[in-house]
Motif scaffolding. Structure first.
Motif, PDB file in Angstrom:
ATOM      1  N   PHE A 121       0.843  -1.189   0.000  1.00 47.62           N
ATOM      2  CA  PHE A 121       0.000   0.000   0.000  1.00 47.62           C
ATOM      3  C   PHE A 121       0.880   1.242   0.000  1.00 47.62           C
TER       4      PHE A 121
ATOM      5  N   GLY B  32       0.603   5.883  -0.812  1.00 46.98           N
ATOM      6  CA  GLY B  32      -0.268   7.002  -1.128  1.00 46.98           C
ATOM      7  C   GLY B  32       0.526   8.232  -1.535  1.00 46.98           C
TER       8      GLY B  32
ATOM      9  N   GLN C 291      -0.177  12.696  -2.028  1.00 47.28           N
ATOM     10  CA  GLN C 291      -1.120  13.810  -1.894  1.00 47.28           C
ATOM     11  C   GLN C 291      -1.336  14.495  -3.241  1.00 47.28           C
TER      12      GLN C 291
ATOM     13  N   GLY D 203      11.507  13.944  -7.120  1.00 50.60           N
ATOM     14  CA  GLY D 203      11.660  13.283  -5.824  1.00 50.60           C
ATOM     15  C   GLY D 203      10.551  12.254  -5.620  1.00 50.60           C
TER      16      GLY D 203
ATOM     17  N   GLY E 161      11.689   8.485  -5.739  1.00 54.21           N
ATOM     18  CA  GLY E 161      11.581   7.918  -4.394  1.00 54.21           C
ATOM     19  C   GLY E 161      10.420   6.947  -4.255  1.00 54.21           C
TER      20      GLY E 161
ATOM     21  N   TYR F 261      -2.688  13.949  11.312  1.00 54.40           N
ATOM     22  CA  TYR F 261      -2.361  13.446   9.969  1.00 54.40           C
ATOM     23  C   TYR F 261      -1.810  12.014   9.973  1.00 54.40           C
TER      24      TYR F 261
ATOM     25  N   ASP G 296      -4.987   4.374   6.644  1.00 61.61           N
ATOM     26  CA  ASP G 296      -4.867   4.059   5.206  1.00 61.61           C
ATOM     27  C   ASP G 296      -4.218   2.685   5.030  1.00 61.61           C
ATOM     28  N   ILE G 297      -3.108   2.521   5.730  1.00 60.36           N
ATOM     29  CA  ILE G 297      -2.295   1.315   5.553  1.00 60.36           C
ATOM     30  C   ILE G 297      -2.987   0.098   6.161  1.00 60.36           C
TER      31      ILE G 297
ATOM     32  N   GLY H  95       9.363   7.346   0.153  1.00 63.87           N
ATOM     33  CA  GLY H  95      10.638   8.037   0.300  1.00 63.87           C
ATOM     34  C   GLY H  95      11.004   8.141   1.778  1.00 63.87           C
TER      35      GLY H  95
ATOM     36  N   ASP I 181      11.373  10.528   3.834  1.00 62.28           N
ATOM     37  CA  ASP I 181      10.653  11.451   4.718  1.00 62.28           C
ATOM     38  C   ASP I 181       9.437  10.818   5.400  1.00 62.28           C
TER      39      ASP I 181
ATOM     40  N   GLN J 284       6.508   8.266  10.012  1.00 59.67           N
ATOM     41  CA  GLN J 284       5.060   8.074   9.983  1.00 59.67           C
ATOM     42  C   GLN J 284       4.709   6.582   9.925  1.00 59.67           C
TER      43      GLN J 284
ATOM     44  N   TYR K 276      17.896   8.063  -4.197  1.00 61.02           N
ATOM     45  CA  TYR K 276      16.562   8.376  -4.718  1.00 61.02           C
ATOM     46  C   TYR K 276      15.559   8.519  -3.586  1.00 61.02           C
ATOM     47  N   ALA K 277      15.824   7.884  -2.461  1.00 58.50           N
ATOM     48  CA  ALA K 277      14.884   7.937  -1.341  1.00 58.50           C
ATOM     49  C   ALA K 277      14.831   9.332  -0.721  1.00 58.50           C
ATOM     50  N   ARG K 278      15.835  10.166  -1.033  1.00 56.75           N
ATOM     51  CA  ARG K 278      15.801  11.543  -0.544  1.00 56.75           C
ATOM     52  C   ARG K 278      16.467  12.435  -1.580  1.00 56.75           C
ATOM     53  N   LEU K 279      15.736  12.683  -2.650  1.00 58.01           N
ATOM     54  CA  LEU K 279      16.275  13.552  -3.681  1.00 58.01           C
ATOM     55  C   LEU K 279      16.297  14.974  -3.124  1.00 58.01           C
TER      56      LEU K 279
ATOM     57  N   MET L 271      13.955  17.725  -2.073  1.00 55.35           N
ATOM     58  CA  MET L 271      13.103  18.312  -3.107  1.00 55.35           C
ATOM     59  C   MET L 271      11.667  18.182  -2.602  1.00 55.35           C
TER      60      MET L 271
HETATM   61  P1  TYM Z   1       3.735  12.964  -0.546  1.00 55.40           P
HETATM   62  O1  TYM Z   1       2.564  13.238  -1.410  1.00 55.40           O
HETATM   63  O2  TYM Z   1       4.369  14.099   0.166  1.00 55.40           O
HETATM   64  O3  TYM Z   1       4.862  12.248  -1.383  1.00 55.40           O
HETATM   65  C1  TYM Z   1       4.620  11.067  -2.153  1.00 55.40           C
HETATM   66  C2  TYM Z   1       5.832  10.155  -2.100  1.00 55.40           C
HETATM   67  O4  TYM Z   1       6.999  10.836  -2.604  1.00 55.40           O
HETATM   68  C3  TYM Z   1       8.077  10.676  -1.697  1.00 55.40           C
HETATM   69  N1  TYM Z   1       8.976  11.851  -1.768  1.00 55.40           N
HETATM   70  C4  TYM Z   1      10.296  11.792  -1.997  1.00 55.40           C
HETATM   71  N2  TYM Z   1      11.126  10.752  -2.233  1.00 55.40           N
HETATM   72  C5  TYM Z   1      12.434  11.035  -2.454  1.00 55.40           C
HETATM   73  N3  TYM Z   1      12.956  12.288  -2.453  1.00 55.40           N
HETATM   74  C6  TYM Z   1      12.163  13.359  -2.217  1.00 55.40           C
HETATM   75  N4  TYM Z   1      12.670  14.584  -2.240  1.00 55.40           N
HETATM   76  C7  TYM Z   1      10.769  13.134  -1.979  1.00 55.40           C
HETATM   77  N5  TYM Z   1       9.713  13.954  -1.725  1.00 55.40           N
HETATM   78  C8  TYM Z   1       8.628  13.149  -1.591  1.00 55.40           C
HETATM   79  C9  TYM Z   1       7.409  10.562  -0.338  1.00 55.40           C
HETATM   80  O5  TYM Z   1       8.259   9.951   0.602  1.00 55.40           O
HETATM   81  C10 TYM Z   1       6.187   9.725  -0.664  1.00 55.40           C
HETATM   82  O6  TYM Z   1       6.504   8.346  -0.648  1.00 55.40           O
HETATM   83  N6  TYM Z   1       1.809  11.126   3.697  1.00 55.40           N
HETATM   84  C11 TYM Z   1       2.139  10.788   2.327  1.00 55.40           C
HETATM   85  C12 TYM Z   1       0.972  10.260   1.532  1.00 55.40           C
HETATM   86  C13 TYM Z   1       0.284   9.116   2.161  1.00 55.40           C
HETATM   87  C14 TYM Z   1       0.788   7.815   2.364  1.00 55.40           C
HETATM   88  C15 TYM Z   1      -0.264   7.078   3.000  1.00 55.40           C
HETATM   89  C16 TYM Z   1       2.002   7.189   2.080  1.00 55.40           C
HETATM   90  C17 TYM Z   1      -0.987   9.135   2.650  1.00 55.40           C
HETATM   91  N7  TYM Z   1      -1.312   7.918   3.143  1.00 55.40           N
HETATM   92  C18 TYM Z   1      -0.087   5.760   3.365  1.00 55.40           C
HETATM   93  C19 TYM Z   1       2.158   5.864   2.458  1.00 55.40           C
HETATM   94  C20 TYM Z   1       1.125   5.161   3.088  1.00 55.40           C
HETATM   95  C21 TYM Z   1       2.673  12.049   1.644  1.00 55.40           C
HETATM   96  O7  TYM Z   1       2.404  13.139   2.054  1.00 55.40           O
HETATM   97  O8  TYM Z   1       3.381  11.811   0.500  1.00 55.40           O
END
Ligand code: TYM
Length: 331
Positions: free
Chosen positions: A5, A7, A9, A17, A21, A126, A133-134, A145, A147, A151, A182-185, A195
């Motif tokens: 699973f 998600g 936004q 990113g 990621g 949040y 969700d999960i 990613g 960040d 959570q 890639y996990a933290r671009l 990013m």
């Molecule tokens: P969101 O919408 O901020 O970001 C979506 C996904 O992109 C990843 N991400 C990055 N990865 C690498 N480098 C970066 N600079 C970068 N910026 C963002 C995020 O880690 C994410 O995987 N809370 C979540 C959405 C969500 C969710 C969930 C995720 C809602 N319910 C349940 C997992 C499970 C969010 O705000 O992602």
């Protein structure tokens, strides 16, 4: 059995990113035949003041973008979070076993609330909704990613607490992180930061749907350092290294190959190479996105089918949860 699973936004355009990621991982897992559920987290996007005139458009745009990136609604369940009421119902019950100090410690909350005079309750809770969700799908793996790690840890704790108080119900979900940078671009303007969609400077990121000239400009202007050589050192030279990571992803070349090929050019010239490679990589994706966007009925249909499939799973979890919590009658 494994169930995945994740998600995203629906706030504005998806950037590299998000793509490197998360989304690229999702596509890979989907194509490996994994059981995959993806949510467009519209309820999460209201936790900071949002524009109600834009939200529905953003939901369709992100749907088109995910499809354009390779998510296949025949293989993965793709749906809009708010259309499945079990998320909010479960979130309430999980909120009743979560404490306030636990939520106050989370870095994302601290970060997002720091510039707000009045902090919305939704921003605070949040992560509880994210846990719901999960858990609504009894997911075993959550590809995200870096960040999102804290959570997901909260979700793991809530699952454990629920299981021990009310009986074994939820598997403890594992976090799946891509094994590289890639996990933290990083931001193109400040490589110390990630990013981010919320950065006020659009030059800090490359969006999947950016025009070629903007991609070239943003990469050309990206902040690196005073050394003109192209070599990879994420600690000492995060700016160039971030570009090398992006370049490596879009060309499929290794970091070593890239550095060898760039031996005789300086970082200024190298940026142009990276920009070209990114533009070429995104071109077919952008074409597919604009095709999908021209058929909004299809996009709505995809979300509706996703909602039906998601509801089937989440309603059965919710029934079990109601039963365990003593909300049903055994007569
Ligand atoms: P969101 O919408 O901020 O970001 C979506 C996904 O992109 C990843 N991400 C990055 N990865 C690498 N480098 C970066 N600079 C970068 N910026 C963002 C995020 O880690 C994410 O995987 N809370 C979540 C959405 C969500 C969710 C969930 C995720 C809602 N319910 C349940 C997992 C499970 C969010 O705000 O992602």
């Amino acid at each position: 059995p494994k169930r995945i699973f994740s998600g995203i936004q629906p706030t504005g355009a998806i950037h590299l990113g998000n793509y490197l990621g998360a989304i690229a991982q999702w596509v890979k897992l989907q194509n490996n035949g994994e059981d995959m559920i993806l949510s467009i987290a519209d309820l999460h996007s209201m936790t900071i003041p949002h524009d109600s005139k834009k939200l529905s458009r953003n939901i369709l745009e992100i749907t088109a973008t995910l499809l354009g990136c390779g998510i296949d609604p025949e293989k993965a369940i793709l749906f809009q979070q708010s259309t499945v009421p079990e998320h909010t119902q479960m979130s309430w019950c999980l909120g009743c076993i979560c404490t306030m100090p636990r939520l106050a410690h989370l870095p994302q909350y601290k970060e997002k609330s720091k510039d707000l005079k009045d902090i919305p309750l939704g921003l605070f809770i949040y992560p509880v909704l994210q846990a719901a969700d999960i858990l609504a799908y009894k997911a075993t793996h959550v590809p995200v990613g870096e960040d999102q790690i804290q959570q997901i840890q909260l979700c793991q704790e809530l699952a454990r607490m629920f299981n021990s108080r009310f009986g074994q119900t939820f598997p403890i979900p594992h976090t799946l992180i891509t094994g590289t940078d890639y996990a933290r671009l990083r931001s193109l303007r400040d490589p110390a930061k990630k990013m981010s969609k919320s950065d006020t400077d659009p030059k800090s990121r490359i969006c999947i749907t950016d025009k070629p000239e903007d991609i070239v400009r943003n990469i050309k202007k990206s902040v690196t350092d005073c050394t003109s050589e192209v070599n990879y050192d994420i600690e000492q030279r995060p700016g160039v290294s971030n570009l090398i990571s992006i370049h490596s992803f879009v060309t499929g070349k290794t970091v070593d190959e890239i550095c060898k090929e760039a031996q005789n050019i300086n970082t200024g010239q190298y940026k142009l190479l990276v920009a070209d490679a990114v533009v070429e990589y995104l071109r077919p994706i952008q074409e597919r996105i604009s095709d999908y966007l021209s058929d909004q009925h299809y996009l709505m249909e995809v979300l509706k089918i996703g909602q039906e499939k998601a509801s089937e799973i989440s309603s059965s979890t919710w029934q079990e949860m109601q039963h365990k919590l003593g909300m049903t009658f055994n007569v």
